[in-house]
Design a protein around this motif. Structure first.
Motif, short mmCIF file in Angstrom:
data_model
loop_
_atom_site.label_atom_id
_atom_site.label_comp_id
_atom_site.label_asym_id
_atom_site.label_seq_id
_atom_site.Cartn_x
_atom_site.Cartn_y
_atom_site.Cartn_z
N TRP A 21 30.50 27.32 69.00
CA TRP A 21 30.94 26.75 67.74
C TRP A 21 29.79 26.38 66.82
CZ3 TRP A 21 29.94 21.60 66.45
CH2 TRP A 21 29.45 20.81 67.47
N ARG A 22 28.58 26.16 67.36
CA ARG A 22 27.42 25.87 66.51
C ARG A 22 26.55 27.10 66.31
NH1 ARG A 22 24.29 21.12 69.16
NH2 ARG A 22 24.07 22.85 70.57
N GLY A 23 26.97 28.25 66.80
CA GLY A 23 26.20 29.46 66.65
C GLY A 23 25.29 29.75 67.83
N GLU A 24 25.27 28.88 68.82
CA GLU A 24 24.41 29.12 69.98
C GLU A 24 24.99 30.21 70.87
OE1 GLU A 24 27.23 26.03 71.66
OE2 GLU A 24 26.39 26.52 69.72
N ASN A 25 24.13 30.88 71.57
CA ASN A 25 24.56 31.95 72.45
C ASN A 25 25.14 31.35 73.73
OD1 ASN A 25 24.80 34.17 74.16
ND2 ASN A 25 23.12 35.19 73.15
N THR A 26 26.33 31.75 74.10
CA THR A 26 26.97 31.19 75.28
C THR A 26 26.90 32.11 76.49
OG1 THR A 26 29.09 32.08 74.60
CG2 THR A 26 28.58 29.84 73.90
N GLU A 27 26.38 33.31 76.33
CA GLU A 27 26.37 34.29 77.41
C GLU A 27 24.95 34.65 77.84
OE1 GLU A 27 28.91 35.48 79.14
OE2 GLU A 27 30.30 34.27 77.99
N LEU A 28 24.20 33.69 78.34
CA LEU A 28 22.85 33.97 78.81
C LEU A 28 22.71 33.80 80.32
CD1 LEU A 28 20.67 32.26 76.07
CD2 LEU A 28 21.25 34.65 76.30
N ARG A 29 23.74 33.35 80.99
CA ARG A 29 23.62 33.07 82.42
C ARG A 29 23.36 34.30 83.26
NH1 ARG A 29 28.98 30.11 83.08
NH2 ARG A 29 29.28 31.15 81.11
N HIS A 30 23.75 35.47 82.80
CA HIS A 30 23.54 36.68 83.58
C HIS A 30 22.09 37.19 83.49
CE1 HIS A 30 24.44 37.95 79.51
NE2 HIS A 30 23.79 39.07 79.76
N ILE A 31 21.29 36.62 82.60
CA ILE A 31 19.88 36.99 82.47
C ILE A 31 19.06 36.02 83.31
CG2 ILE A 31 17.97 37.23 80.85
CD1 ILE A 31 20.07 37.87 78.72
N ALA A 32 18.09 36.54 84.04
CA ALA A 32 17.26 35.70 84.91
C ALA A 32 16.55 34.64 84.08
CB ALA A 32 16.23 36.56 85.64
N GLY A 33 16.44 33.44 84.64
CA GLY A 33 15.77 32.35 83.96
C GLY A 33 16.20 31.02 84.54
N GLU A 34 15.86 29.96 83.84
CA GLU A 34 16.24 28.64 84.33
C GLU A 34 16.56 27.72 83.17
OE1 GLU A 34 12.15 26.64 85.45
OE2 GLU A 34 12.46 28.50 86.54
N ASN A 35 17.40 26.75 83.44
CA ASN A 35 17.84 25.82 82.42
C ASN A 35 17.05 24.53 82.40
OD1 ASN A 35 19.88 27.48 81.42
ND2 ASN A 35 21.30 26.79 82.99
N GLY A 36 16.41 24.16 83.49
CA GLY A 36 15.70 22.89 83.53
C GLY A 36 16.66 21.71 83.63
#
Length: 92
Positions: A21-36
């Motif tokens: 709803w604020r324009g942020e990307n909601t589909e990044l979990r399938h890409i390797a990385g970490e949220n902290g």
């Protein structure tokens, strides 16, 4: 792994264009990385040791990885090929 190829695959899947709803990307979990940490993400690591932390993430997750810092989620393309692919103007 070639970051331009990974980005091309993600674009073909259409997974980089789903936004919240604020324009942020909601589909990044399938890409390797970490949220902290919740809410803050990896903000403190970026502020205190930017280049070392970026190198660690690249070693751990490859040339294309997701991250969360400064209250935002984002993708990093840690190669010249990835930057070229993102910045290239196909119309010319």
């Amino acid at each position: 792994m070639d970051s331009a190829r990974v980005l091309r695959e993600k674009l073909q899947q259409g997974s980089l264009f789903r936004t919240g709803w604020r324009g942020e990307n909601t589909e990044l979990r399938h890409i390797a990385g970490e949220n902290g940490w919740p809410l803050l993400g990896n903000t403190f690591q970026f502020m205190t040791r930017l280049y070392d932390f970026g190198a660690e993430l690249r070693e751990r997750h490859g040339e294309v990885y997701r991250n969360h810092a400064f209250f935002m989620r984002f993708l990093t393309f840690a190669s010249p090929e990835g930057a070229e692919f993102v910045l290239r103007d196909e119309a010319q």
